[in-house]
Design an enzyme around this catalytic site. Structure first.
Site, PDB file in Angstrom:
ATOM      1  N   ARG A  59     -83.823  41.223  48.177  1.00  0.00           N
ATOM      2  CA  ARG A  59     -85.180  41.765  48.014  1.00  0.00           C
ATOM      3  C   ARG A  59     -85.182  43.060  47.217  1.00  0.00           C
ATOM      4  O   ARG A  59     -86.187  43.400  46.607  1.00  0.00           O
ATOM      5  CB  ARG A  59     -85.775  42.061  49.378  1.00  0.00           C
ATOM      6  CG  ARG A  59     -86.149  40.806  50.102  1.00  0.00           C
ATOM      7  CD  ARG A  59     -86.961  41.211  51.293  1.00  0.00           C
ATOM      8  NE  ARG A  59     -86.745  40.242  52.355  1.00  0.00           N
ATOM      9  CZ  ARG A  59     -87.514  40.136  53.406  1.00  0.00           C
ATOM     10  NH1 ARG A  59     -88.521  40.959  53.566  1.00  0.00           N
ATOM     11  NH2 ARG A  59     -87.295  39.235  54.313  1.00  0.00           N
ATOM     12  N   ASP A 197     -65.890  29.144  57.262  1.00  0.00           N
ATOM     13  CA  ASP A 197     -65.173  29.824  58.340  1.00  0.00           C
ATOM     14  C   ASP A 197     -63.979  30.438  57.646  1.00  0.00           C
ATOM     15  O   ASP A 197     -63.033  29.735  57.279  1.00  0.00           O
ATOM     16  CB  ASP A 197     -64.715  28.827  59.409  1.00  0.00           C
ATOM     17  CG  ASP A 197     -64.027  29.543  60.562  1.00  0.00           C
ATOM     18  OD1 ASP A 197     -63.253  30.488  60.304  1.00  0.00           O
ATOM     19  OD2 ASP A 197     -64.268  29.168  61.719  1.00  0.00           O
ATOM     20  N   HIS A 198     -64.008  31.752  57.439  1.00  0.00           N
ATOM     21  CA  HIS A 198     -63.013  32.320  56.529  1.00  0.00           C
ATOM     22  C   HIS A 198     -61.579  32.176  57.043  1.00  0.00           C
ATOM     23  O   HIS A 198     -60.642  32.230  56.274  1.00  0.00           O
ATOM     24  CB  HIS A 198     -63.359  33.766  56.139  1.00  0.00           C
ATOM     25  CG  HIS A 198     -63.055  34.779  57.193  1.00  0.00           C
ATOM     26  ND1 HIS A 198     -63.856  35.006  58.264  1.00  0.00           N
ATOM     27  CD2 HIS A 198     -62.016  35.646  57.331  1.00  0.00           C
ATOM     28  CE1 HIS A 198     -63.332  35.964  59.015  1.00  0.00           C
ATOM     29  NE2 HIS A 198     -62.203  36.371  58.467  1.00  0.00           N
ATOM     30  N   GLU A 236     -58.067  42.507  67.895  1.00  0.00           N
ATOM     31  CA  GLU A 236     -58.511  43.467  66.884  1.00  0.00           C
ATOM     32  C   GLU A 236     -58.494  44.856  67.498  1.00  0.00           C
ATOM     33  O   GLU A 236     -58.839  45.023  68.673  1.00  0.00           O
ATOM     34  CB  GLU A 236     -59.932  43.129  66.431  1.00  0.00           C
ATOM     35  CG  GLU A 236     -60.027  41.814  65.689  1.00  0.00           C
ATOM     36  CD  GLU A 236     -61.433  41.585  65.184  1.00  0.00           C
ATOM     37  OE1 GLU A 236     -61.706  41.906  64.025  1.00  0.00           O
ATOM     38  OE2 GLU A 236     -62.267  41.097  65.963  1.00  0.00           O
ATOM     39  N   HIS A 260     -63.508  30.642  64.595  1.00  0.00           N
ATOM     40  CA  HIS A 260     -62.139  30.845  64.118  1.00  0.00           C
ATOM     41  C   HIS A 260     -61.076  30.240  65.053  1.00  0.00           C
ATOM     42  O   HIS A 260     -60.185  29.518  64.615  1.00  0.00           O
ATOM     43  CB  HIS A 260     -61.848  32.339  63.946  1.00  0.00           C
ATOM     44  CG  HIS A 260     -62.876  33.070  63.131  1.00  0.00           C
ATOM     45  ND1 HIS A 260     -63.536  32.496  62.071  1.00  0.00           N
ATOM     46  CD2 HIS A 260     -63.354  34.340  63.214  1.00  0.00           C
ATOM     47  CE1 HIS A 260     -64.374  33.386  61.545  1.00  0.00           C
ATOM     48  NE2 HIS A 260     -64.283  34.497  62.223  1.00  0.00           N
ATOM     49  N   LYS A 361     -61.914  42.926  71.078  1.00  0.00           N
ATOM     50  CA  LYS A 361     -62.073  44.112  70.227  1.00  0.00           C
ATOM     51  C   LYS A 361     -61.447  45.292  70.961  1.00  0.00           C
ATOM     52  O   LYS A 361     -61.374  45.298  72.184  1.00  0.00           O
ATOM     53  CB  LYS A 361     -63.564  44.427  70.023  1.00  0.00           C
ATOM     54  CG  LYS A 361     -64.347  43.299  69.355  1.00  0.00           C
ATOM     55  CD  LYS A 361     -64.400  43.496  67.870  1.00  0.00           C
ATOM     56  CE  LYS A 361     -65.215  42.425  67.186  1.00  0.00           C
ATOM     57  NZ  LYS A 361     -64.892  42.266  65.776  1.00  0.00           N
TER      58      LYS A 361
HETATM   59  C1  BG6 Z   1     -65.591  37.838  61.606  1.00  0.00           C
HETATM   60  C2  BG6 Z   1     -66.162  38.452  62.859  1.00  0.00           C
HETATM   61  O1  BG6 Z   1     -65.942  36.491  61.524  1.00  0.00           O
HETATM   62  O2  BG6 Z   1     -64.175  37.945  61.647  1.00  0.00           O
HETATM   63  C3  BG6 Z   1     -65.718  39.893  63.008  1.00  0.00           C
HETATM   64  O3  BG6 Z   1     -67.577  38.384  62.802  1.00  0.00           O
HETATM   65  C4  BG6 Z   1     -64.223  39.999  62.935  1.00  0.00           C
HETATM   66  O4  BG6 Z   1     -66.179  40.437  64.233  1.00  0.00           O
HETATM   67  C5  BG6 Z   1     -63.699  39.286  61.703  1.00  0.00           C
HETATM   68  O5  BG6 Z   1     -63.870  41.367  62.904  1.00  0.00           O
HETATM   69  C6  BG6 Z   1     -62.192  39.226  61.717  1.00  0.00           C
HETATM   70  O6  BG6 Z   1     -61.749  38.707  60.497  1.00  0.00           O
HETATM   71  P1  BG6 Z   1     -60.298  39.044  59.971  1.00  0.00           P
HETATM   72  O7  BG6 Z   1     -60.157  38.218  58.744  1.00  0.00           O
HETATM   73  O8  BG6 Z   1     -60.258  40.519  59.741  1.00  0.00           O
HETATM   74  O9  BG6 Z   1     -59.380  38.639  61.084  1.00  0.00           O
END
Ligand code: BG6
Length: 511
Positions: A59, A197-198, A236, A260, A361
């Site tokens: 936007r 989903d990375h 994390e 994940h 976390k």
């Molecule tokens: C994301 C989550 O999908 O993955 C985050 O929303 C998380 O909360 C992150 O920190 C972790 O990704 P990576 O690649 O750093 O392990």
């Protein structure tokens, strides 16, 4: 041939066909931190299409120049390696900006005009990729407006490929995931939807398939006869940053486990697919694993799940606030920032093998690991030798940050005494391949441009994963649900997470 020269060979990969990528949500964090740096790294390796255009859209009113300057800052800050000025200059020439409100049809007419005019400067047809880097409530309006103005071709009816990439979260529960899907399906065919989903783009996660199916020695052991139990940890050290609005509505079970963790688990436990080159045969097998995970009763939820929230503490050298003190979090929030679960895949291969999952976390460090504990050898031959209890052979797949694998075996240390000690056989990507792994987004963006959905989540997988977590959400929100536990930031979670493993005489691997 050495591993390094294999990788050199790969630099001759076929580039994707001409592509115009529109990123919706282009003024947001994901674009500057991940997407544009990933594209620049692909440019650096000459993997991008010969003819390639990017239009950033959101936007905000920005000029092309302002947009370029903004994302270039991101590239300098977040790219995994420096991008050569020449590569950036060439890339930036085809980087444009077009303001667009996802809910205003007229804006899409203007966008269409811009896309057509940019493409007309090249003498070739472009495929269209739309990347929806924004909240799911905008997916439906954007898809329908794109369709309305003729920017989405009917699947299979045109020589131009049109694909839409959607970011997580894909729904909040089973009902909302179904709803979201039906909204998207009004404008798109399933084949045109790429749910990202990375984790599936991470090298170590992709390697699960190669490791399992390109080695003859492990597959025969990959079942309940030889595997004692499995652990998956996604730890994390960071908190929730400035994402309170999103995280407080979701919690760690939705944020990390639903996508994940379950995707990694599914890959780890699939049956051999018919082919590794056919996206659907892998995704069929993943969906079967997810479908086979035992759904818990309310009693089982009490026994097999632990949820907790961090209180203030110290992570490394840093004093950090508790979750409820984080900016934007409700003072009485009961959102989970840590979860531990015991699951079971109720199929022929895995029945009876406990699968322990933990994600959290503000744990002591950032580490993601998948660990397979094999059955112990009988100690009958060692009786009277004072060697202590024999240990499990342990195969650990280190997803990050130290990408690699190790196998723990028992061995006799040198010397006259008959002793048994565990030793690790270790492989790291760094020392074996000598090249840095690409970021997950590089691989995934390239796959979308090539039209390969293998590493993207199909709708039935999403639905199965929400379905299997549904009893947990239901129990946790019932009036007699046990309260959310607390753990100090910088610890490995509440002691109850250790208790979860005790009935089977297991314990969490020390990370
Ligand atoms: C994301 C989550 O999908 O993955 C985050 O929303 C998380 O909360 C992150 O920190 C972790 O990704 P990576 O690649 O750093 O392990």
């Amino acid at each position: 041939m050495t591993a390094k020269s294999d990788l050199d060979q790969e630099s001759r990969i076929v580039r994707p066909p001409a592509t115009l990528l529109v990123i919706f949500g282009a003024s947001g964090d994901l674009t500057s931190r991940k997407l544009i740096p990933a594209l620049c790294n692909l440019a650096e390796d000459q993997y991008l299409p010969e003819n390639f255009i990017v239009i950033g859209s959101s936007r905000s009113k920005l000029s092309d120049e302002e947009f370029r300057a903004k994302v270039y800052d991101g590239v300098k800050k977040f790219s995994r390696r420096p991008i050569s000025p020449g590569v950036w200059e060439k890339f930036a020439k085809n980087l444009h900006y077009q303001p667009c409100n996802g809910e205003v049809l007229g804006d899409f007419e203007v966008l269409k005009g811009r896309m057509e005019s940019l493409c007309s400067e090249f003498k070739t047809q472009f495929n269209y990729v739309y990347y929806l880097a924004m909240a799911p409530q905008f997916f439906g309006p954007i898809a329908s407006n794109l369709k309305e103005v003729g920017l989405i071709e009917d699947f299979g009816k045109s020589s131009r490929r049109t694909s839409v990439v959607v970011e997580k979260p894909f729904g909040h529960d089973l009902a909302s995931a179904r709803e979201l899907n039906s909204v998207l399906r009004k404008s798109l065919a399933e084949e045109q939807i790429y749910r990202i989903d990375h984790y599936l783009g991470k090298e170590t996660v992709q390697n699960i398939l190669v490791f399992r199916f390109a080695n003859g020695i492990f597959e025969p052991l990959w079942n309940r006869k030889y595997v004692d139990h499995i652990q998956i940890s996604v730890c994390e050290d960071i908190g929730i940053g400035n994402r309170a609005a999103y995280f407080d509505q979701n919690g760690i079970l939705r944020d990390i486990v639903q996508n994940h963790v379950l995707q990694m688990l599914a890959l780890l436990c699939i049956e051999p697919p018919i082919s590794l080159s056919d996206a659907d045969s892998i995704r069929d097998e993943k969906a079967k694993v997810l479908r086979s995970i035992k759904r818990m009763t309310a009693e089982e939820v009490k026994r097999n799940t632990v949820r907790a929230q961090y209180t203030k503490g110290r992570v490394g050298a840093e004093e950090v606030p508790g979750y409820r003190e984080e900016k934007g979090v409700a003072a009485d929030s009961s959102t989970d920032t840590f979860v531990a679960l015991k699951l079971e895949i109720d199929n022929w291969r895995w029945s009876g093998v406990p699968i322990y999952i933990r994600a959290g976390k503000r744990l002591p460090k950032r580490i993601t690991e998948i660990t397979i504990f094999f059955n112990k050898a009988p100690d009958s031959l060692f009786k009277g030798r004072n060697v202590g209890e024999l240990e499990h052979n342990v195969l650990s797949i280190q997803v990050q940050p130290r990408e690699g694998m190790s196998l723990r075996i028992s061995s006799k240390p040198p010397g006259p005494r008959f002793r048994v000690r565990p030793v690790e056989m270790d492989f790291t990507y760094d020392s074996s391949f000598g090249v840095a792994s690409p970021e997950a987004y590089e691989r995934l963006l390239l796959d979308v441009m090539k039209g390969d959905p293998t590493l993207f989540t199909r709708n039935d997988e999403i639905e199965e994963s929400w379905d299997l977590l549904a009893p947990i959400f239901e129990s946790w929100s019932s009036p007699d649900a046990p309260p959310v536990l607390r753990y100090e930031a910088g610890s490995w979670g509440p002691p109850e997470a250790d208790e979860l493993l005790k009935p089977m005489r297991h314990s969490w691997r020390k990370l």
